[in-house]
Design an enzyme around this catalytic site. Structure first.
Site, short mmCIF file in Angstrom:
data_model
loop_
_atom_site.label_atom_id
_atom_site.label_comp_id
_atom_site.label_asym_id
_atom_site.label_seq_id
_atom_site.Cartn_x
_atom_site.Cartn_y
_atom_site.Cartn_z
N ASN A 20 0.88 -1.18 0.00
CA ASN A 20 0.00 0.00 0.00
C ASN A 20 0.91 1.22 0.00
OD1 ASN A 20 -1.77 2.06 0.53
ND2 ASN A 20 -2.23 1.40 2.64
N LYS A 49 0.16 4.32 -0.35
CA LYS A 49 -0.42 5.54 0.26
C LYS A 49 -0.11 6.74 -0.64
CE LYS A 49 -0.03 3.26 4.66
NZ LYS A 49 0.13 3.31 6.12
N HIS A 81 -9.34 1.01 4.82
CA HIS A 81 -8.06 1.25 5.51
C HIS A 81 -8.30 2.21 6.68
CE1 HIS A 81 -4.02 2.50 6.43
NE2 HIS A 81 -3.64 1.37 5.85
N GLU A 98 -6.65 4.58 7.84
CA GLU A 98 -6.41 6.01 7.59
C GLU A 98 -7.64 6.64 6.93
OE1 GLU A 98 -2.64 5.53 5.58
OE2 GLU A 98 -1.76 4.95 7.50
N GLU A 149 -5.28 -5.39 10.63
CA GLU A 149 -4.28 -4.35 10.88
C GLU A 149 -4.61 -3.64 12.19
OE1 GLU A 149 -2.27 -3.02 6.97
OE2 GLU A 149 -4.03 -1.78 7.26
N GLY A 159 2.42 1.96 10.81
CA GLY A 159 3.35 3.07 10.65
C GLY A 159 4.04 3.50 11.93
N SER A 182 3.45 -2.28 10.42
CA SER A 182 4.90 -2.27 10.67
C SER A 182 5.59 -3.59 10.29
CB SER A 182 5.20 -1.91 12.13
OG SER A 182 4.75 -0.60 12.41
P1 PGA Z 1 2.92 0.07 7.63
O1 PGA Z 1 1.45 0.33 6.99
O2 PGA Z 1 3.42 -1.20 7.05
O3 PGA Z 1 3.71 1.27 7.21
O4 PGA Z 1 2.71 -0.02 9.11
C1 PGA Z 1 0.56 -0.74 6.84
C2 PGA Z 1 -0.71 -0.26 6.21
O5 PGA Z 1 -1.09 0.90 6.41
O6 PGA Z 1 -1.39 -1.02 5.49
#
Ligand code: PGA
Length: 256
Positions: free
Chosen positions: A9, A11, A94, A96, A166, A172, A213
Site C-alpha cells: 500500500n 499511500k 483502511h 487512515e 491491521e 506506521g 509495521s
Molecule cells: P505500515 O502500513 O506497514 O507502514 O505499518 C501498513 C498499512 O497501512 O497497510
C-alpha cells in the site's frame, strides 16, 4: 493451502515516474515466485501507467479505495467504472480512510459490493485502536467491523474477499503486533466470526493478511504463523529490496 498474498500500500508516496521505475526494478526480482500473489497499490495518478507497464505480468495492480457509485457529483472520488481494466485488487476500509475520510462500516460495505460487481478482489482492512486493545475490546470491535463490512454478501463471494487484520496502533508506528498474537486474533476471533456468518468452509478458504509495521526483520515470523496468509505492507513496500525480501521470506516460511 491458502495462496499467500503480499500487497504494498503505497499511500500518498511516489510520483508516476517513481512508481514506474519501482515496478520495472522490482518485477525481475520477484516474478519467479509464482505461488504467491504480489500486488502494488500506487496512487491513483500512477495506476494507468503502472498497469500498462505490468500488463500480463505476475505483479498485479490495486487501488487504495474506490467509490461505490458509478459516477456522480462526488468531488475527489474515483469509481469502479473508472478503474475497470486497470486494477485487479482494491483496498477498502483502511484505517487512515476510516480516521481521515469518514469511512464507516456502512461505506466499507457499499464499496465492497461495488468492488465485487466490477470483478476486483477486495482487500478489506479491519483492526482495533490502542484504546480498544487496552480496554480488551478487540473481539467486539472486529465482530462489529466484519458484520458491517460483510452485510448482504453471499458465501461464494465472501470466499474471494481478502481480509487484512491491521491493529491500528501497529500501523506506521514500528510497534508491530507479536506474530503469535496476530495469529491468535485471526484464528480465534476473525475466522470463527467468518464461520458464523458464512460457514466453516468459507472461513477456512478466506485469505487473511496481517498488516502493521511489517518489514524484512519481522516478516519471517509472521509468515510462519499458520493463520496468516500474507501481509498488507506500507512503509516497507516503498523500497525494492525490502519488498523483494518480503516475497522471498513468504516463500521460505510457507515452503513454496
Ligand atoms: P505500515 O502500513 O506497514 O507502514 O505499518 C501498513 C498499512 O497501512 O497497510
Amino acid at each position: 493451502m491458502r495462496r499467500p498474498i503480499i500487497a504494498g500500500n503505497w499511500k500518498m508516496y511516489k510520483t508516476v515516474a517513481e512508481s514506474v521505475a519501482f515496478v520495472q526494478e522490482l518485477l525481475p526480482k520477484i516474478e519467479t515466485y509464482l505461488a504467491i500473489d504480489k500486488v502494488v497499490c500506487p496512487n491513483f495518478m500512477a495506476i494507468p501507467t503502472v498497469s500498462e507497464v505490468l500488463k500480463d505480468s505476475p505483479l498485479k495492480v490495486g487501488a487504495q479505495t474506490l467509490h461505490w457509485k458509478q459516477e456522480g457529483a462526488f468531488t475527489s472520488q474515483t469509481s469502479g467504472e473508472m478503474l475497470k481494466g486497470y486494477i485487479d485488487f482494491v483496498i477498502i476500509g483502511h484505517s487512515e480512510n476510516r480516521a481521515y475520510l469518514a469511512e464507516t462500516d456502512e461505506t466499507v460495505n457499499k464499496k465492497l459490493h461495488a468492488a465485487l460487481q466490477y470483478g476486483f478482489t477486495p482487500i478489506v482492512a479491519i483492526g482495533e485502536t490502542k484504546d480498544e486493545l487496552e480496554a480488551h475490546l478487540t473481539t467486539e470491535v472486529l465482530h462489529k467491523q466484519l458484520q458491517g463490512a460483510l452485510a448482504n454478501i453471499d458465501a461464494h463471494a465472501a470466499s474471494t474477499i481478502i481480509l487484512a487484520y491491521e491493529p491500528i496502533w501497529a500501523i506506521g508506528t514500528g510497534l508491530n503486533a507479536k506474530p503469535e498474537d496476530a495469529n491468535r486474533v485471526i484464528g480465534e476471533v476473525i475466522r470463527p466470526t467468518i464461520a458464523t456468518l458464512f460457514g466453516e468452509e468459507t472461513a477456512q478458504a478466506m485469505r487473511i493478511q496481517y498488516g502493521g509495521s511489517v518489514n524484512p526483520s519481522n516478516m519471517l515470523a509472521y509468515m510462519q504463523q499458520p493463520e496468516i496468509d500474507g501481509a498488507l505492507v506500507g512503509g516497507a513496500s516503498l523500497k525494492v529490496d525490502d519488498f523483494t525480501q518480503l516475497i522471498k521470506q513468504t516463500a521460505e516460511a510457507k515452503g513454496l
